[in-house]
Design an enzyme around this catalytic site. Structure first.
Site, mmCIF file in Angstrom:
data_model
loop_
_atom_site.group_PDB
_atom_site.id
_atom_site.type_symbol
_atom_site.label_atom_id
_atom_site.label_comp_id
_atom_site.label_asym_id
_atom_site.label_seq_id
_atom_site.Cartn_x
_atom_site.Cartn_y
_atom_site.Cartn_z
ATOM 1 N N LEU A 310 -3.474 6.872 11.262
ATOM 2 C CA LEU A 310 -3.927 6.365 9.967
ATOM 3 C C LEU A 310 -5.078 7.217 9.457
ATOM 4 O O LEU A 310 -6.086 7.371 10.146
ATOM 5 C CB LEU A 310 -4.388 4.903 10.095
ATOM 6 N N THR A 311 -4.929 7.766 8.273
ATOM 7 C CA THR A 311 -5.993 8.579 7.705
ATOM 8 C C THR A 311 -7.187 7.706 7.358
ATOM 9 O O THR A 311 -7.034 6.656 6.752
ATOM 10 C CB THR A 311 -5.489 9.306 6.445
ATOM 11 N N CYS A 416 4.032 12.139 5.264
ATOM 12 C CA CYS A 416 2.882 11.841 4.406
ATOM 13 C C CYS A 416 3.299 11.912 2.941
ATOM 14 O O CYS A 416 3.784 12.948 2.478
ATOM 15 C CB CYS A 416 1.737 12.805 4.681
ATOM 16 N N LYS A 456 7.301 12.453 13.004
ATOM 17 C CA LYS A 456 7.294 11.192 12.245
ATOM 18 C C LYS A 456 7.864 11.476 10.864
ATOM 19 O O LYS A 456 7.383 12.365 10.163
ATOM 20 C CB LYS A 456 5.883 10.621 12.129
ATOM 21 N N ASP A 556 5.822 -2.592 8.223
ATOM 22 C CA ASP A 556 5.612 -4.021 7.956
ATOM 23 C C ASP A 556 5.545 -4.911 9.196
ATOM 24 O O ASP A 556 5.617 -6.135 9.053
ATOM 25 C CB ASP A 556 6.707 -4.582 7.028
ATOM 26 N N GLY A 578 1.015 0.025 11.709
ATOM 27 C CA GLY A 578 -0.053 0.630 10.922
ATOM 28 C C GLY A 578 -0.877 -0.404 10.197
ATOM 29 O O GLY A 578 -1.890 -0.883 10.683
#
Length: 713
Positions: A310-311, A416, A456, A556, A578
């Site tokens: 996670l950025t 991304c 990913k 989700d 996430g």
């Protein structure tokens, strides 16, 4: 596709909190009785609105019952930005500029975020920053030095007074007996002393190990954070920037790749007007200069829930908190390949991990036999990079493999969605460049030593053109030209996010499509073994995990019920979590225990306190470190505030994409945690970090929630 009906899954009781509404006792308060209604009742809930019990609503049902459009928009934009530095909103991409400039300035994302300046009023020279008052090191600048050398003046005028949280005691020094921040620590009075000398002079000294000055000054102090691993020395990063670190494997492989790519292009150009004969290419094909090293075996299973890269939010303190709560695999924030090769401090800092991330993940020895897997040699932490060209990905991978001693895997980000990343040819741009992506994975696999390579991806770059099924075949088997000559690309695992690049979080992740890809990968794994058996003897160097490519789903997941539903019904090996972890970090604990956990407000406050402590250990307890901690805590709270306690819900399971109407909590603290007002986030941060300094700014990823502290006077 919505997850299948979960009400049929056997449920257990949680700490006196029954999740099926039956515990054989009526002694529990109403707020603690968690009930799962029938599917028909669950379907009757208002779409997108969390079903809050009537007694907790601030307004009667039907009156301002739904979250506002701006609130939902803010959440969706923040979700997009969690995967990158910026992301466009639908208004920015589809609408003409608004005449009302003021209104426009308050919508969408802050694409050039500023956080102000937060440094000491007067800088203390490094030569005295960790030494006794009378024993500073020689200053190479001499009389020309513009930093303070008067320690007493610095403590009195050059910085803020010590803060009084944590009883005024430095949490880092209390735990480790040393404080890397030295005299700059904003708790320094808890680990300093004034001693009297025989000549009558009084000298200020740091107590115990805090008095040991690090070699190399301030930069070195940043390299010795307690409990932190994968620290790359400043000199090595400088040598990288000057191209003094030999990356010999990469140079050899890239030279071969350039020749092969040129030869392949010439071959297809020659035969563009007629049917190409693959045998012509194969006859002239030259094998790579060396084979990949045999990789360390990976394992993903139902007992290894994965924290997504996670950025911004996926920083070291947050990962450490999630590991403590049960996360079994973690990733660095996405680092850009080129800055890594240039030795940039910011991107190499992302590769740091906590010592809790370098222990083996959970493994059930009674489960399926995993041939060759040695759990004792495994670690939790992996690195994720983004690159737009094979040479960047290959060289960055070799550098990571050489310089980081604790690395589970190197993951290539191919999903991304952020415009800046996409337009550079990185991230989700690779979803439409299968040949380039295969070359990148093959090259990374060739130079990474024993470190496995993973990827990913998303379902596709845009709606209506889903490419993931073709892409996973390419990653599992390779192109038809190469698969029977040099084997599979060597991708050890693929994670699929069940959305396209252009699909935003207003729609649910497509777990039906993820399940289809999982079935395909099972076939590809079998086909890979068949190819190895029929064409030639299997080459262990090109068959990761003995021929099995793991497959993870992402999207989700917000509860143990959804997690096990995806593992059992979508047939993924594990699930990457996430946003669900940002909103509810104890989702990993729920997965481990197999039950819902109704965390009280005091328990949630404890998690915030831990984040603050971990932040000071990672970034320091000086002015800079405290405000880095404050900034990332506020980023965390921008997601943490979305959690709706399950004791307040009429029905389960909770849904990550549902937004609650205005409600009050079961106590004042729970109500405060539910606030989406940035001022309340600041209040929470001040419980542990004291008042924000005059220069501090906070700009959330959505413009409607900005904060800038004003200096008094």
């Amino acid at each position: 596709m919505e997850p299948q009906d979960r009400t049929k899954r056997p449920q257990e009781e949680d700490n006196g909190v029954p999740i099926d509404g039956h515990n054989g006792s009526n002694s529990e308060p109403a707020a603690k009785k968690i009930k799962l209604d029938s599917p028909s009742s669950a379907d009757s809930r208002a779409k997108g609105v969390a079903p809050i019990k009537a007694e907790y609503l601030l307004f009667p049902p039907g009156q301002k019952a739904k979250p506002t459009q701006s609130e939902a928009e803010a959440d969706d934009n923040d979700d997009d930005a969690a995967e990158g530095r910026t992301a466009p909103t639908p208004q920015e991409t589809q609408q003409a500029p608004q005449k009302d400039g003021k209104r426009k300035s308050q919508r969408g994302q802050n694409k050039e975020r500023e956080f102000g300046t937060f440094s000491d009023a007067q800088r203390l020279c490094n030569t005295i920053a960790w030494t006794p008052e009378f024993s500073p090191r020689p200053c190479k600048h001499g009389d020309r030095c513009n930093a303070l050398h008067d320690l007493r003046k610095y403590l009195k005028e050059g910085r803020r007074p010590d803060i009084t949280t944590f009883g005024g005691k430095c949490p880092v020094w209390e735990k480790y007996g040393k404080c890397p921040s030295g005299w700059r620590c904003l708790f320094v009075h808890s680990h300093m002393d004034e001693i009297k000398h025989e000549d009558g002079r009084s000298e200020l000294v740091l107590v115990g190990d805090a008095s040991k000055a690090p070699e190399g000054g301030e930069e070195a102090a940043g390299e010795i954070k307690p409990g932190v691993v994968n620290m790359v020395p400043v000199g090595i990063k400088y040598d990288l920037s000057k191209k003094r670190i030999p990356l010999e494997k990469s140079e050899q492989y890239l030279a071969w790749l350039a020749k092969d790519t040129k030869h392949l292009a010439k071959h297809y150009q020659k035969h563009k007007d007629d049917e190409t004969n693959p045998n012509d290419y194969r006859a002239q094909y030259v094998e790579p200069p060396f084979k990949p090293s045999e990789k360390r075996r990976l394992y993903f299973g139902r007992e290894t829930p994965v924290l997504a890269p996670l950025t911004t939010q996926g920083n070291l303190p947050f990962r450490r908190l999630c590991v403590e709560l049960g996360a079994q695999v973690t990733y660095s924030e996405m680092a850009l390949g080129l800055p890594l090769l240039q030795g940039l401090k910011a991107d190499w800092t992302l590769m740091r991990a906590h010592e809790s991330e370098i222990v083996p993940p959970r493994f059930n020895p009674g489960g399926p036999i995993v041939q060759g897997y040695d759990n004792s040699k495994d670690v939790k932490f992996g690195a994720q990079i983004a690159a737009n060209a094979p040479w960047v990905a290959v060289k960055a991978t070799e550098a990571l493999s050489q310089l980081l001693p604790h690395l589970r895997l190197v993951d290539l980000n191919c999903g991304c969605p952020v415009d800046a990343v996409f337009k550079s040819g990185s991230g989700s741009a690779l979803l439409d460049s299968h040949s380039k992506l295969e070359r990148m994975i093959r090259g990374m696999n060739a130079v990474s030593g024993e470190v496995p390579i993973t990827a990913k991806i998303r379902m596709g770059s845009r709606d209506g053109k889903l490419t993931a099924q073709k892409l996973v075949e390419r990653l599992a088997l390779g192109s038809e030209d190469l698969r029977d000559m040099i084997g599979a690309p060597g991708c050890a695992a693929v994670t699929l996010h069940g959305r396209t690049r252009l699909q935003r979080y207003t729609k649910a992740a497509d777990w039906g499509y993820i399940a289809e890809c999982a079935a395909l990968i099972k076939q590809f794994n079998e086909k890979s073994n068949d190819l190895a058996d029929t064409i030639r003897e299997a080459d262990e160097n090109t068959l990761p995990n003995g021929g099995k490519m793991y497959f993870l789903g992402n999207g989700d997941c917000y509860s143990h019920v959804e997690y096990f539903d995806h593992v059992d019904n979508a047939k993924v090996d594990s699930v990457m979590i996430g946003r669900g972890a940002l909103v509810k970090p104890w989702v990993f604990e729920e997965i481990e225990k197999g039950q819902y956990l109704d965390k009280s407000s005091s328990e949630r406050l404890t998690y915030i306190e831990k984040f603050v402590r971990y932040g000071m250990e990672a970034w320091g307890s000086d002015e800079l470190g405290l405000n880095y901690t404050r900034r990332f805590l506020l980023e965390f709270l921008s997601f943490f505030c979305r959690y709706v306690p399950i004791g307040l819900l009429e029905r389960l399971p909770p849904n990550l994409n549902e937004r609650p109407p205005a409600y009050r909590g079961r106590d004042d603290l729970e109500t405060l945690f539910a606030s989406k007002n940035y001022k309340d986030w600041i209040k929470i941060s001040e419980m542990f970090l004291g008042p924000a300094p005059p220069g501090f700014k906070f700009q959330p990823k959505h413009k409607s929630n900005s904060y800038e502290i004003e200096a008094e006077g």
